[in-house]
Motif scaffolding. Sequence first.
Motif, PDB file in Angstrom:
ATOM      1  N   ASN A 159       0.820  -1.060   0.029  1.00 53.60           N
ATOM      2  CA  ASN A 159      -0.194   0.051   0.040  1.00 53.60           C
ATOM      3  C   ASN A 159       0.832   1.286   0.152  1.00 53.60           C
ATOM      4  O   ASN A 159       0.360   2.411   0.008  1.00 53.60           O
ATOM      5  CB  ASN A 159      -0.921   0.004   1.161  1.00 53.60           C
ATOM      6  N   ILE A 160       2.434   1.323   0.122  1.00 52.90           N
ATOM      7  CA  ILE A 160       2.899   2.232  -0.117  1.00 52.90           C
ATOM      8  C   ILE A 160       3.421   2.439  -1.732  1.00 52.90           C
ATOM      9  O   ILE A 160       3.895   1.666  -2.145  1.00 52.90           O
ATOM     10  CB  ILE A 160       4.356   2.115   0.663  1.00 52.90           C
ATOM     11  N   HIS A 161       3.009   3.812  -2.009  1.00 56.32           N
ATOM     12  CA  HIS A 161       2.956   4.194  -3.431  1.00 56.32           C
ATOM     13  C   HIS A 161       4.358   3.721  -4.014  1.00 56.32           C
ATOM     14  O   HIS A 161       5.338   4.224  -3.298  1.00 56.32           O
ATOM     15  CB  HIS A 161       2.721   5.408  -3.504  1.00 56.32           C
ATOM     16  N   ARG A 162       4.622   3.419  -5.157  1.00 57.35           N
ATOM     17  CA  ARG A 162       5.862   3.063  -5.929  1.00 57.35           C
ATOM     18  C   ARG A 162       6.803   4.283  -5.904  1.00 57.35           C
ATOM     19  O   ARG A 162       7.940   4.299  -5.730  1.00 57.35           O
ATOM     20  CB  ARG A 162       5.812   2.601  -7.414  1.00 57.35           C
ATOM     21  N   LEU A 222       4.995  -9.503   7.760  1.00 57.30           N
ATOM     22  CA  LEU A 222       5.688  -9.301   8.836  1.00 57.30           C
ATOM     23  C   LEU A 222       6.482 -10.175   9.397  1.00 57.30           C
ATOM     24  O   LEU A 222       7.773  -9.920   9.670  1.00 57.30           O
ATOM     25  CB  LEU A 222       4.775  -9.328  10.078  1.00 57.30           C
ATOM     26  N   ARG A 223       6.454 -11.566   9.153  1.00 57.48           N
ATOM     27  CA  ARG A 223       7.432 -12.641   9.120  1.00 57.48           C
ATOM     28  C   ARG A 223       8.419 -12.483   8.267  1.00 57.48           C
ATOM     29  O   ARG A 223       9.571 -12.731   8.583  1.00 57.48           O
ATOM     30  CB  ARG A 223       6.809 -14.022   8.922  1.00 57.48           C
ATOM     31  N   HIS A 224       8.460 -12.156   7.247  1.00 60.38           N
ATOM     32  CA  HIS A 224       9.394 -12.071   5.989  1.00 60.38           C
ATOM     33  C   HIS A 224      10.075 -10.948   6.298  1.00 60.38           C
ATOM     34  O   HIS A 224      11.486 -10.950   6.223  1.00 60.38           O
ATOM     35  CB  HIS A 224       8.602 -11.747   4.483  1.00 60.38           C
ATOM     36  N   ARG A 236      14.187  -6.332   8.250  1.00 54.68           N
ATOM     37  CA  ARG A 236      13.700  -5.201   7.941  1.00 54.68           C
ATOM     38  C   ARG A 236      12.654  -4.852   8.540  1.00 54.68           C
ATOM     39  O   ARG A 236      11.852  -5.375   9.240  1.00 54.68           O
ATOM     40  CB  ARG A 236      13.233  -5.386   6.669  1.00 54.68           C
ATOM     41  N   VAL A 237      12.504  -3.298   8.641  1.00 58.80           N
ATOM     42  CA  VAL A 237      11.112  -2.765   9.331  1.00 58.80           C
ATOM     43  C   VAL A 237      10.136  -2.657   8.288  1.00 58.80           C
ATOM     44  O   VAL A 237      10.461  -2.238   7.237  1.00 58.80           O
ATOM     45  CB  VAL A 237      11.655  -1.045   9.960  1.00 58.80           C
ATOM     46  N   VAL A 238       8.575  -2.824   8.689  1.00 54.49           N
ATOM     47  CA  VAL A 238       7.857  -2.790   7.837  1.00 54.49           C
ATOM     48  C   VAL A 238       7.333  -1.060   7.725  1.00 54.49           C
ATOM     49  O   VAL A 238       7.118  -0.573   8.629  1.00 54.49           O
ATOM     50  CB  VAL A 238       6.762  -3.591   8.198  1.00 54.49           C
ATOM     51  N   LEU A 239       7.149  -0.777   6.458  1.00 50.04           N
ATOM     52  CA  LEU A 239       6.665   0.581   6.213  1.00 50.04           C
ATOM     53  C   LEU A 239       5.431   0.437   5.827  1.00 50.04           C
ATOM     54  O   LEU A 239       5.109  -0.189   4.510  1.00 50.04           O
ATOM     55  CB  LEU A 239       7.665   1.540   5.453  1.00 50.04           C
ATOM     56  N   THR A 240       4.391   0.994   6.331  1.00 50.01           N
ATOM     57  CA  THR A 240       2.867   0.579   5.752  1.00 50.01           C
ATOM     58  C   THR A 240       1.975   1.841   6.379  1.00 50.01           C
ATOM     59  O   THR A 240       2.208   2.757   6.893  1.00 50.01           O
ATOM     60  CB  THR A 240       2.388  -0.628   6.513  1.00 50.01           C
ATOM     61  N   HIS A 241       0.692   1.692   5.599  1.00 49.46           N
ATOM     62  CA  HIS A 241      -0.541   2.516   5.898  1.00 49.46           C
ATOM     63  C   HIS A 241      -1.273   1.812   6.902  1.00 49.46           C
ATOM     64  O   HIS A 241      -2.654   2.016   7.078  1.00 49.46           O
ATOM     65  CB  HIS A 241      -1.199   2.936   4.750  1.00 49.46           C
ATOM     66  N   ASP A 242      -1.183   0.514   6.728  1.00 47.60           N
ATOM     67  CA  ASP A 242      -2.041  -0.763   7.622  1.00 47.60           C
ATOM     68  C   ASP A 242      -1.874  -0.636   8.991  1.00 47.60           C
ATOM     69  O   ASP A 242      -0.931  -1.204   9.550  1.00 47.60           O
ATOM     70  CB  ASP A 242      -2.027  -1.962   6.778  1.00 47.60           C
ATOM     71  N   GLY A 243      -2.838  -0.569   9.761  1.00 43.76           N
ATOM     72  CA  GLY A 243      -2.654  -0.603  11.183  1.00 43.76           C
ATOM     73  C   GLY A 243      -2.812  -2.061  11.653  1.00 43.76           C
ATOM     74  O   GLY A 243      -2.302  -2.342  12.895  1.00 43.76           O
ATOM     75  N   LYS A 270      -0.041   7.261   8.936  1.00 44.46           N
ATOM     76  CA  LYS A 270      -1.585   7.568   8.738  1.00 44.46           C
ATOM     77  C   LYS A 270      -1.874   9.179   8.375  1.00 44.46           C
ATOM     78  O   LYS A 270      -1.316  10.069   8.940  1.00 44.46           O
ATOM     79  CB  LYS A 270      -2.367   7.523  10.167  1.00 44.46           C
ATOM     80  N   PRO A 271      -2.951   9.360   7.483  1.00 45.30           N
ATOM     81  CA  PRO A 271      -3.615   8.406   6.942  1.00 45.30           C
ATOM     82  C   PRO A 271      -3.039   7.765   5.637  1.00 45.30           C
ATOM     83  O   PRO A 271      -2.148   8.305   5.311  1.00 45.30           O
ATOM     84  CB  PRO A 271      -4.871   9.074   6.186  1.00 45.30           C
ATOM     85  N   GLY A 272      -3.680   6.825   5.218  1.00 44.94           N
ATOM     86  CA  GLY A 272      -3.119   5.952   3.961  1.00 44.94           C
ATOM     87  C   GLY A 272      -3.839   6.477   2.636  1.00 44.94           C
ATOM     88  O   GLY A 272      -4.639   7.106   2.682  1.00 44.94           O
ATOM     89  N   HIS A 273      -3.128   5.643   1.600  1.00 45.68           N
ATOM     90  CA  HIS A 273      -3.324   5.813   0.202  1.00 45.68           C
ATOM     91  C   HIS A 273      -4.038   7.273  -0.099  1.00 45.68           C
ATOM     92  O   HIS A 273      -4.884   7.812  -0.664  1.00 45.68           O
ATOM     93  CB  HIS A 273      -4.659   5.129   0.215  1.00 45.68           C
ATOM     94  N   ILE A 274      -2.607   8.220   0.225  1.00 38.78           N
ATOM     95  CA  ILE A 274      -2.735   9.608  -0.077  1.00 38.78           C
ATOM     96  C   ILE A 274      -1.808   9.874  -0.896  1.00 38.78           C
ATOM     97  O   ILE A 274      -0.841   8.774  -1.359  1.00 38.78           O
ATOM     98  CB  ILE A 274      -2.314  10.152   1.320  1.00 38.78           C
TER      99      ILE A 274
END
Length: 130
Positions: free
Chosen positions: A13-16, A46-48, A54-61, A81-85
């Motif tokens: 969900n993180i824009h390219r 998360l497991r990967h 690596r630290v996960v960078l996300t818009h997902d809670g 937050k917010p996501g998808h901006i």
Amino acid sequence: MRPLEFPLLADENIHRDVVRALLARGKDVRSVLDEGMGGRDDVDVLRHAHRQGRVVLTHDGDFGTLAYHGGEPFLGIIHLKPGHISPTFVLEMIAAIEASAGDVAPPFVLVAERKDALVRIRVRCAPTAR
């Protein structure tokens, strides 16, 4: 170590354009799509990330819930937050993290929430006994 100095795994969900901008800034970042994990469950991501250091960078809670309440091991989670901006909006949030977030020790969750021009940053360190 500061949160964005860790190797990162950007959720799908993180824009390219955000990923490309981070790479251009010299960040060690891979995307879930780069890793061939598009469409995979958050727990798999998360497991990967944990296996890859690596630290996960996300818009997902949901990642924080998996880590704290589900007991999944993790290095760190950066929740924007917010996501998808727009990528510009997200990159401004990342700049605020770089400017104001201090050192963190894994495992940690950083939540950056933007309202108008203000970015509120909260960091929670997780217990290390997992």
